[in-house]
Design an enzyme around this catalytic site. Structure first.
Site, PDB file in Angstrom:
ATOM      1  N   THR A 199     103.591   7.197  61.469  1.00 11.07           N
ATOM      2  CA  THR A 199     103.630   8.545  60.914  1.00 11.07           C
ATOM      3  C   THR A 199     105.055   8.988  60.691  1.00 11.07           C
ATOM      4  O   THR A 199     105.973   8.521  61.353  1.00 11.07           O
ATOM      5  CB  THR A 199     102.907   9.556  61.834  1.00 11.07           C
ATOM      6  OG1 THR A 199     103.186  10.875  61.374  1.00 11.07           O
ATOM      7  CG2 THR A 199     103.376   9.448  63.263  1.00 11.07           C
ATOM      8  N   HIS A 204      98.449  16.782  62.868  1.00 10.17           N
ATOM      9  CA  HIS A 204      97.476  17.866  62.810  1.00 10.17           C
ATOM     10  C   HIS A 204      96.135  17.322  63.306  1.00 10.17           C
ATOM     11  O   HIS A 204      96.016  16.154  63.649  1.00 10.17           O
ATOM     12  CB  HIS A 204      97.386  18.425  61.384  1.00 10.17           C
ATOM     13  CG  HIS A 204      98.665  19.089  60.952  1.00 10.17           C
ATOM     14  ND1 HIS A 204      99.144  20.232  61.559  1.00 10.17           N
ATOM     15  CD2 HIS A 204      99.574  18.752  60.012  1.00 10.17           C
ATOM     16  CE1 HIS A 204     100.288  20.580  60.993  1.00 10.17           C
ATOM     17  NE2 HIS A 204     100.578  19.708  60.054  1.00 10.17           N
ATOM     18  N   HIS A 207      94.906  13.960  61.898  1.00 13.96           N
ATOM     19  CA  HIS A 207      95.523  12.729  62.409  1.00 13.96           C
ATOM     20  C   HIS A 207      95.016  12.414  63.812  1.00 13.96           C
ATOM     21  O   HIS A 207      94.755  11.261  64.162  1.00 13.96           O
ATOM     22  CB  HIS A 207      97.044  12.856  62.451  1.00 13.96           C
ATOM     23  CG  HIS A 207      97.644  13.313  61.165  1.00 13.96           C
ATOM     24  ND1 HIS A 207      98.209  14.555  61.016  1.00 13.96           N
ATOM     25  CD2 HIS A 207      97.738  12.703  59.974  1.00 13.96           C
ATOM     26  CE1 HIS A 207      98.640  14.689  59.779  1.00 13.96           C
ATOM     27  NE2 HIS A 207      98.360  13.591  59.128  1.00 13.96           N
ATOM     28  N   ARG A 293      95.072   7.284  53.756  1.00 18.87           N
ATOM     29  CA  ARG A 293      95.177   7.397  52.300  1.00 18.87           C
ATOM     30  C   ARG A 293      96.645   7.530  51.929  1.00 18.87           C
ATOM     31  O   ARG A 293      97.411   8.185  52.603  1.00 18.87           O
ATOM     32  CB  ARG A 293      94.401   8.622  51.827  1.00 18.87           C
ATOM     33  CG  ARG A 293      92.939   8.455  52.107  1.00 18.87           C
ATOM     34  CD  ARG A 293      92.079   9.663  51.830  1.00 18.87           C
ATOM     35  NE  ARG A 293      92.654  10.736  51.071  1.00 18.87           N
ATOM     36  CZ  ARG A 293      92.031  11.371  50.082  1.00 18.87           C
ATOM     37  NH1 ARG A 293      90.829  10.978  49.733  1.00 18.87           N
ATOM     38  NH2 ARG A 293      92.594  12.377  49.483  1.00 18.87           N
TER      39      ARG A 293
END
Ligand SMILES: [Zn+2]
Length: 391
Positions: A199, A204, A207, A293
């Site tokens: 990341t 948030h 995740h 994504r």
């Protein structure tokens, strides 16, 4: 304890390029007399990754043959999968200055002591157009990776590296685990299967949900935020780290999850970088890797699922690490829980979804996003960090 508690490193051996301590002083003194080259921040990140074995099996900056093969076939000359060339760039002046040298000392910044020595095996001219298309799938100079490629020298210096030390950092010191150290940490916890999460953003609820879905099927979770160079508009690494700490404190099982930092610089190469990230995480000992994504994407250069689909281009077992593909997720009022289009039959009207722009707007004006979107602890850290920032 065996190195192979979880998964073997890419190519079988975890590389360690540090000169043994007993020889380091002599090697450092010799390096002072070599032609010197100051590396850029991206190269310094790569140098650190090479040194600690995060880029195993690579033992140095790559030559022209591998460079070409990676761009054309996503493989090395030895047949192993590899997605992005690891290069050390030279300008025309650098080439004139150090062209005939057998060895070159690398400096982290002007005037600093050498941090590594490269044994020069070749200097070659890179085809920037081919490299841009091969790595970034675009020649557009607006793409940050393509822009960086053009800002760097036109030549590449290749050869094995001997490291005299690691780059000096003043942040995240307790989180800077090398692949050998994460492997030892996994073994100590008895984890045989570990999922890595890449990341460069605060975590948030979406995740967190994805990480915990993955954790349901493996022994441990490694949240592995990237802390090398990123675009200026990403959330600063220290702010992101405070968010992870708050989340881990309140919501993650201590014996099943850990955070460590990933020293790589961001390339924004989308699908190619997803493969590269997965191979690196395998070297850190992860058996599984979360691919969301538009992984490592930027702007609209890559299709939403390109970074997931590219994994199909490899034969089973070539990468060895198992990619876990995830959809975007959200809170659904009708499901009364986190869900994704794969699991929720309801429509948009029951889903709590906010655009990135909307979230930034709320945070900037001191307002917490809905609890279904972001934990209050994380929201408060972001609100605090944004205070006083230009809109
Ligand atoms: Zn639903």
């Amino acid at each position: 304890m065996s190195d192979h508690q979880t998964i073997a490193p890419h190519g079988g051996t975890l590389v360690d390029l540090l000169v043994p301590e007993a020889q380091r002083e002599t090697a450092a003194r010799r390096a002072e007399n070599l032609p010197k080259l100051v590396v850029n921040p991206r190269e310094l990140s790569d140098l650190e990754m090479l040194t600690v074995g995060a880029l195993s099996p690579l033992t140095g900056f790559q030559g022209e043959k591998d460079h070409q093969l990676i761009l054309e076939t996503m493989h090395l000359e030895n047949g192993l999968a590899w997605a992005i060339p690891v290069t050390l760039s030279l300008t025309d002046e650098d080439v004139k200055r150090i062209g005939g040298a057998d060895e070159v000392a690398l400096l982290p910044e002007e005037g600093a002591a050498p941090i590594a020595v490269v044994e020069v095996s070749e200097i070659f001219r890179r085809d920037r157009k081919k490299e841009a298309i091969g790595v970034f799938l675009t020649e557009d100079l607006e793409h940050p990776g393509v822009a960086a490629l053009h800002a760097a020298g036109e030549y590449c210096l290749a050869g094995p590296v001997r490291a005299l030390g690691l780059p000096v950092h003043d942040d995240f010191l307790t989180y800077r685990l090398t692949p050998a150290q994460t492997r030892a940490a996994f073994a100590e916890r008895g984890w045989r299967t570990v999922v890595g999460f890449q990341t460069r953003n605060p975590i948030h609820r979406a995740h967190e949900y994805i990480q915990k879905c993955a954790l349901e099927i493996v022994d441990g979770l490694l949240v592995h935020p990237l802390v090398g160079a990123t675009k200026g508009d990403d959330v600063p690494a220290d702010v992101r780290m405070r968010c992870y700490e708050a989340l881990f404190e309140g919501y993650y099982p201590k014996d099943r999850a850990m955070v460590s930092v990933f020293p790589a610089a961001m390339r924004y190469a989308g699908p190619k970088e997803a493969i590269w990230h997965a191979i690196c995480r395998k070297n850190y000992g992860c058996t599984h890797f979360i691919v969301g994504r538009d992984h490592a994407g930027v702007g609209a250069y890559y299709g939403t699922y390109d970074a997931q689909k590219i994994f199909e281009e490899f034969e089973p077992g070539e990468l060895d690490i198992t990619p876990l593909m995830f959809e975007h997720s959200f809170w659904c009022d009708a499901c009364e829980g986190m869900a994704s289009p794969k699991t929720c039959p309801h429509g948009e009207e029951t889903r709590v979804s906010l655009s990135g722009t909307k979230v930034r707007e709320m945070l900037r004006s001191g307002e917490r996003p809905p609890i279904e979107f972001s934990r209050a602890e994380v929201a408060d850290i972001l609100i605090e960090a944004m205070r006083g920032q230009e809109p």
